[in-house]
Design a protein around this motif. Structure first.
Motif, PDB file in Angstrom:
ATOM      1  N   ARG A   1       0.842  -1.195   0.000  1.00  0.00           N
ATOM      2  CA  ARG A   1       0.000   0.000   0.000  1.00  0.00           C
ATOM      3  C   ARG A   1       0.878   1.247   0.000  1.00  0.00           C
ATOM      4  O   ARG A   1       2.013   1.227   0.481  1.00  0.00           O
TER       5      ARG A   1
ATOM      6  N   THR B   1     -15.784   9.156  -1.576  1.00  0.00           N
ATOM      7  CA  THR B   1     -16.204   7.776  -1.286  1.00  0.00           C
ATOM      8  C   THR B   1     -16.396   6.971  -2.564  1.00  0.00           C
ATOM      9  O   THR B   1     -16.273   5.739  -2.544  1.00  0.00           O
TER      10      THR B   1
ATOM     11  N   ILE C   1     -13.374   4.832  -3.500  1.00  0.00           N
ATOM     12  CA  ILE C   1     -12.995   3.707  -2.639  1.00  0.00           C
ATOM     13  C   ILE C   1     -13.450   2.391  -3.268  1.00  0.00           C
ATOM     14  O   ILE C   1     -14.554   2.281  -3.797  1.00  0.00           O
ATOM     15  N   GLY C   2     -12.564   1.391  -3.196  1.00  0.00           N
ATOM     16  CA  GLY C   2     -12.838   0.090  -3.789  1.00  0.00           C
ATOM     17  C   GLY C   2     -11.894  -0.179  -4.941  1.00  0.00           C
ATOM     18  O   GLY C   2     -10.937   0.568  -5.194  1.00  0.00           O
TER      19      GLY C   2
ATOM     20  N   HIS D   1      -6.778  -0.610  -6.180  1.00  0.00           N
ATOM     21  CA  HIS D   1      -7.689  -0.699  -5.038  1.00  0.00           C
ATOM     22  C   HIS D   1      -7.432   0.494  -4.123  1.00  0.00           C
ATOM     23  O   HIS D   1      -6.341   0.645  -3.568  1.00  0.00           O
ATOM     24  N   ILE D   2      -8.422   1.353  -3.968  1.00  0.00           N
ATOM     25  CA  ILE D   2      -8.336   2.481  -3.035  1.00  0.00           C
ATOM     26  C   ILE D   2      -8.996   2.059  -1.726  1.00  0.00           C
ATOM     27  O   ILE D   2     -10.180   1.725  -1.690  1.00  0.00           O
ATOM     28  N   PHE D   3      -8.232   2.062  -0.646  1.00  0.00           N
ATOM     29  CA  PHE D   3      -8.728   1.610   0.652  1.00  0.00           C
ATOM     30  C   PHE D   3      -9.433   2.723   1.422  1.00  0.00           C
ATOM     31  O   PHE D   3     -10.384   2.455   2.163  1.00  0.00           O
ATOM     32  N   ARG D   4      -8.969   3.942   1.273  1.00  0.00           N
ATOM     33  CA  ARG D   4      -9.626   5.079   1.930  1.00  0.00           C
ATOM     34  C   ARG D   4      -9.255   6.357   1.201  1.00  0.00           C
ATOM     35  O   ARG D   4      -8.192   6.443   0.575  1.00  0.00           O
ATOM     36  N   PHE D   5     -10.147   7.339   1.302  1.00  0.00           N
ATOM     37  CA  PHE D   5      -9.892   8.665   0.732  1.00  0.00           C
ATOM     38  C   PHE D   5     -10.582   9.660   1.664  1.00  0.00           C
ATOM     39  O   PHE D   5     -11.798   9.827   1.640  1.00  0.00           O
ATOM     40  N   ASP D   6      -9.801  10.315   2.520  1.00  0.00           N
ATOM     41  CA  ASP D   6     -10.331  11.183   3.566  1.00  0.00           C
ATOM     42  C   ASP D   6     -10.021  12.644   3.281  1.00  0.00           C
ATOM     43  O   ASP D   6      -8.994  12.977   2.679  1.00  0.00           O
TER      44      ASP D   6
ATOM     45  N   VAL E   1      -5.143   9.787   0.665  1.00  0.00           N
ATOM     46  CA  VAL E   1      -5.598   8.639  -0.107  1.00  0.00           C
ATOM     47  C   VAL E   1      -4.623   7.483   0.087  1.00  0.00           C
ATOM     48  O   VAL E   1      -3.406   7.664   0.035  1.00  0.00           O
TER      49      VAL E   1
ATOM     50  N   GLY F   1      -3.887   3.512  -1.205  1.00  0.00           N
ATOM     51  CA  GLY F   1      -4.241   2.553  -2.232  1.00  0.00           C
ATOM     52  C   GLY F   1      -3.164   1.524  -2.471  1.00  0.00           C
ATOM     53  O   GLY F   1      -2.040   1.644  -1.983  1.00  0.00           O
TER      54      GLY F   1
END
Length: 330
Positions: free
Chosen positions: A158, A196, A199-200, A222-227, A239, A241
């Protein structure tokens, strides 16, 4: 500064440090390519001891990571320091970086590895030597021995990037080189909603600029989070990923920025993703400027981070000390 080395590749009890494979494809190319993901190519066998570096740098003055001499790149400057500190030729170091950050992009947690034909008894001397040679805007934060299986690029699981936007009418001069200035009042709620949709696991072809590398990467990431965090006037977009295509992060941020201005709605994100066409994104935005982007950290396959036997412990730098103060008033 003298850097003492001990042992040879054939020394008894030190085989745990021996490197068996290395990728040398990162030793040339255009520093402005900025392609953030690797391409799996044949890795020739190279005997030696492998060492992992964690690097931080202010990318303002540099043409990205990948090697070129003019304008200079981070890899070029680092290799020059390594050749001086190790007395080895550039071709013998086989330096590889985890991420080919673009021109003007910064890093706090860039990772690289290199190889030497000899072992070190301690890494503190070589650590101090490198930071003594490097310019002040490039620092080696950590040096550690690495297992033969470790590869700065191919062992990555990641990556985390931050992008900073200073959202106020007057720019903070202390953020000038590290944050993009927006005089538009941004709606962070709609930016979070839009984030959001990233994400995915998706095909990010619509968010990748054409790379100048002739090898085609896998566009599915694959994006695990984007805050989106608010810290006063400073917005920090984070971000995480599995990997990123050339300028993917800057293109995603650019779209969120337009959404934050309320120029386009949040649901435009899945619509553009579905097209898999970079021209569709270009109807709405250009890439965000590079100086707001920072490579913060890289997570690796844990098995590849095990410390080999017979090698020195990690160096995180050392404090200097004096036994007697000769300038009592300073």
């Amino acid at each position: 500064m003298n850097c003492t080395v001990v042992g040879l590749p054939s020394a008894p009890g030190l085989s745990g440090c021996l490197s068996t494979t290395i990728n040398s494809s990162n030793s040339g190319g255009n520093g402005g390519s900025g392609a953030e993901d690797s391409y799996h190519t044949a890795m020739p066998t190279v005997a030696g001891y492998k060492w992992r570096l964690v690097l931080a740098y202010d990318g303002t003055r540099y043409a990205g990571w990948q090697y070129q001499q003019s304008p200079p790149t981070i890899q070029c400057i680092l290799e020059n320091a390594l050749t001086r500190a190790t007395k080895l030729e550039r071709k013998d170091l086989h330096l590889v970086g985890a991420s080919r950050t673009d021109a003007g992009v910064h890093a706090w947690g860039q990772v690289a590895h290199f190889v030497t034909p000899f072992n070190y008894g301690s890494l503190e001397n070589i650590h101090a030597a490198l930071n003594g040679i490097l310019p002040s805007d490039i620092r080696v934060r950590e040096i550690s021995p690495a297992m033969p299986e470790f590869h700065a690029r191919f062992s990555v699981k990641r990556k985390i990037y931050h992008y900073k936007i200073y959202n106020d009418t007057i720019m903070d001069p202390f953020q000038h080189h590290f944050a993009y200035h927006s005089v538009y009042k941004l709606n962070t709620d709609v930016m979070r909603e839009a984030a959001t949709y990233f994400i995915g696991k998706h095909d990010f072809s619509a968010f990748a600029n054409a790379s100048r590398n002739d090898r085609v990467p896998n566009p599915v990431k694959h994006i695990f989070r984007f805050d989106v965090y608010e810290m006063g006037a400073l917005l920090q977009l984070e971000v995480e990923g599995s990997g990123f295509l050339y300028r993917q992060v800057r293109n995603m941020v650019a779209l969120l920025f337009q959404i934050g201005k309320e120029a386009i709605p949040p649901h435009i994100v899945p619509e553009i993703l579905a097209t898999r066409d970079r021209k569709e994104l270009a109807k709405y935005v250009l890439s965000a400027p590079p100086h707001g982007l920072c490579l913060v950290s890289i997570n690796y396959n844990e098995d590849h981070l095990r410390l080999p036997s017979g090698c020195p412990t990690n160096s995180f730098g050392r404090h200097r000390s004096i036994t007697k103060c000769k300038l009592p008033f300073y």
